[in-house]
Design a protein around this motif. Structure first.
Motif, PDB file in Angstrom:
ATOM      1  N   LEU A   1      44.718 -46.505  86.968  1.00  0.00           N
ATOM      2  CA  LEU A   1      43.539 -45.674  86.771  1.00  0.00           C
ATOM      3  C   LEU A   1      42.862 -46.050  85.462  1.00  0.00           C
ATOM      4  N   ALA A   2      41.538 -46.166  85.508  1.00  0.00           N
ATOM      5  CA  ALA A   2      40.748 -46.445  84.307  1.00  0.00           C
ATOM      6  C   ALA A   2      39.777 -45.300  84.064  1.00  0.00           C
ATOM      7  N   GLU A   3      39.073 -45.361  82.939  1.00  0.00           N
ATOM      8  CA  GLU A   3      38.096 -44.374  82.493  1.00  0.00           C
ATOM      9  C   GLU A   3      38.782 -43.141  81.897  1.00  0.00           C
ATOM     10  N   GLY A   4      38.476 -42.888  80.627  1.00  0.00           N
ATOM     11  CA  GLY A   4      39.139 -41.801  79.901  1.00  0.00           C
ATOM     12  C   GLY A   4      38.987 -40.444  80.556  1.00  0.00           C
ATOM     13  N   GLY A   5      37.791 -40.127  81.051  1.00  0.00           N
ATOM     14  CA  GLY A   5      37.588 -38.834  81.692  1.00  0.00           C
ATOM     15  C   GLY A   5      38.439 -38.663  82.924  1.00  0.00           C
ATOM     16  N   ALA A   6      38.527 -39.729  83.724  1.00  0.00           N
ATOM     17  CA  ALA A   6      39.351 -39.676  84.938  1.00  0.00           C
ATOM     18  C   ALA A   6      40.835 -39.544  84.602  1.00  0.00           C
ATOM     19  N   ILE A   7      41.258 -40.226  83.549  1.00  0.00           N
ATOM     20  CA  ILE A   7      42.662 -40.134  83.131  1.00  0.00           C
ATOM     21  C   ILE A   7      42.977 -38.722  82.644  1.00  0.00           C
ATOM     22  N   LEU A   8      42.071 -38.130  81.881  1.00  0.00           N
ATOM     23  CA  LEU A   8      42.263 -36.749  81.437  1.00  0.00           C
ATOM     24  C   LEU A   8      42.391 -35.804  82.632  1.00  0.00           C
ATOM     25  N   GLN A   9      41.515 -35.967  83.615  1.00  0.00           N
ATOM     26  CA  GLN A   9      41.582 -35.124  84.813  1.00  0.00           C
ATOM     27  C   GLN A   9      42.907 -35.301  85.538  1.00  0.00           C
ATOM     28  N   TYR A  10      43.325 -36.547  85.701  1.00  0.00           N
ATOM     29  CA  TYR A  10      44.573 -36.819  86.419  1.00  0.00           C
ATOM     30  C   TYR A  10      45.772 -36.216  85.687  1.00  0.00           C
ATOM     31  N   LEU A  11      45.843 -36.434  84.384  1.00  0.00           N
ATOM     32  CA  LEU A  11      46.979 -35.902  83.625  1.00  0.00           C
ATOM     33  C   LEU A  11      47.022 -34.376  83.699  1.00  0.00           C
ATOM     34  N   ALA A  12      45.865 -33.754  83.601  1.00  0.00           N
ATOM     35  CA  ALA A  12      45.820 -32.292  83.640  1.00  0.00           C
ATOM     36  C   ALA A  12      46.201 -31.756  85.015  1.00  0.00           C
ATOM     37  N   GLU A  13      45.633 -32.349  86.061  1.00  0.00           N
ATOM     38  CA  GLU A  13      45.904 -31.842  87.408  1.00  0.00           C
ATOM     39  C   GLU A  13      47.326 -32.136  87.857  1.00  0.00           C
ATOM     40  N   SER A  14      47.820 -33.329  87.570  1.00  0.00           N
ATOM     41  CA  SER A  14      49.159 -33.701  88.034  1.00  0.00           C
ATOM     42  C   SER A  14      50.260 -32.971  87.273  1.00  0.00           C
ATOM     43  N   ASN A  15      49.915 -32.429  86.117  1.00  0.00           N
ATOM     44  CA  ASN A  15      50.896 -31.673  85.324  1.00  0.00           C
ATOM     45  C   ASN A  15      50.585 -30.176  85.275  1.00  0.00           C
ATOM     46  N   ASN A  16      49.650 -29.750  86.109  1.00  0.00           N
ATOM     47  CA  ASN A  16      49.300 -28.336  86.228  1.00  0.00           C
ATOM     48  C   ASN A  16      48.899 -27.720  84.885  1.00  0.00           C
ATOM     49  N   LEU A  17      48.078 -28.435  84.151  1.00  0.00           N
ATOM     50  CA  LEU A  17      47.625 -27.972  82.837  1.00  0.00           C
ATOM     51  C   LEU A  17      46.346 -27.174  83.007  1.00  0.00           C
ATOM     52  N   THR A  18      46.467 -26.002  83.555  1.00  0.00           N
ATOM     53  CA  THR A  18      45.285 -25.224  83.939  1.00  0.00           C
ATOM     54  C   THR A  18      44.502 -24.683  82.738  1.00  0.00           C
TER      55      THR A  18
END
Length: 232
Positions: A64-81
């Protein structure tokens, strides 16, 4: 095994990802990419991100590339609501500011950061006259929004949108370059930056220290290169 962030701690989007990783205590190691040698523009990095830009994230076969996309992925995959709400309205507001950053603060801050005191190879960052017009226009928008809200997405807790914007602001501020840019005409932005620093007790100070150390190293290398060229 956790995924790995491929980046350098001076990259603003990479710093955003590192802030989230530290604050959320995620087990995501950093694999440093040597920008000075151009490692981001050749293999094996191009197999991770063909665009040749950091940051990039790798988890097995998932890239995965792009900082915004990585932030979204990390937050969603780790349930960082707290960092990325699940409510559709709140989540979409966060997305709005992730997109806004790309075409406003991130795009315009480069006109200040790259040509000024950052003595790198022109092939990496370029040189030119400093024009603050577009950056100031972005700050006018941001200052107006922050007059009504503590954080950009109207949340009580910082979100990944705030983490994405902050490094674009502080990179031209006193934490990096004393006197480079004056934020006093934008009091709500100044308050916002202070609030975010206070809200990131686990990560912010070290994040900035690491970035400044890399900046200083690159500056020294750039100055040495310039001096060598003058002697020719």
């Amino acid at each position: 095994m956790p995924g790995t962030l491929h980046a350098v701690g001076l990259s603003q989007p990479a710093r955003s990802c590192l802030l989230l990783i530290k604050e959320a205590k995620l087990n995501v190691p950093l694999e440093n990419v040597d920008l000075m040698s151009g490692a981001h523009k050749k293999e094996p990095f191009l197999s991770i991100n063909p665009a040749g830009q950091v940051p990039a994230y790798v988890d097995g076969d998932f890239k995965l590339a792009e900082g915004g996309a990585i932030l979204q992925y990390l937050a969603e995959s780790n349930n960082l609501t707290q960092w990325y709400p699940t409510d559709p309205h709140a989540k979409t507001k966060v997305n709005q500011w992730l997109h806004w950053n790309h075409t406003n603060t991130r795009k315009s801050s480069k006109s200040i950061f790259a040509p000024t005191k950052f003595l790198l190879s022109p092939a990496l960052f370029g040189r030119g006259e400093v024009d603050t017009t577009e950056y100031c226009a972005s700050l006018v928008v941001l200052d107006g929004v922050l007059a009504k809200s503590k954080f950009v997405a109207s949340t009580e807790h910082p979100t990944i949108a705030d983490l994405f914007i902050l490094p674009e602001l502080d990179q031209v501020g006193p934490d990096f370059f004393e006197g480079l840019f004056d934020y006093s005409p934008y009091p709500n932005v100044e308050r916002y930056m202070a609030d975010l620093k206070a809200a990131l007790p686990l990560s912010y100070a070290q994040n900035v220290a690491d970035a400044v150390a890399i900046k200083n190293m690159f500056q020294a290398a750039g100055a040495a290169k310039a001096a060598a060229e003058e002697k020719k």
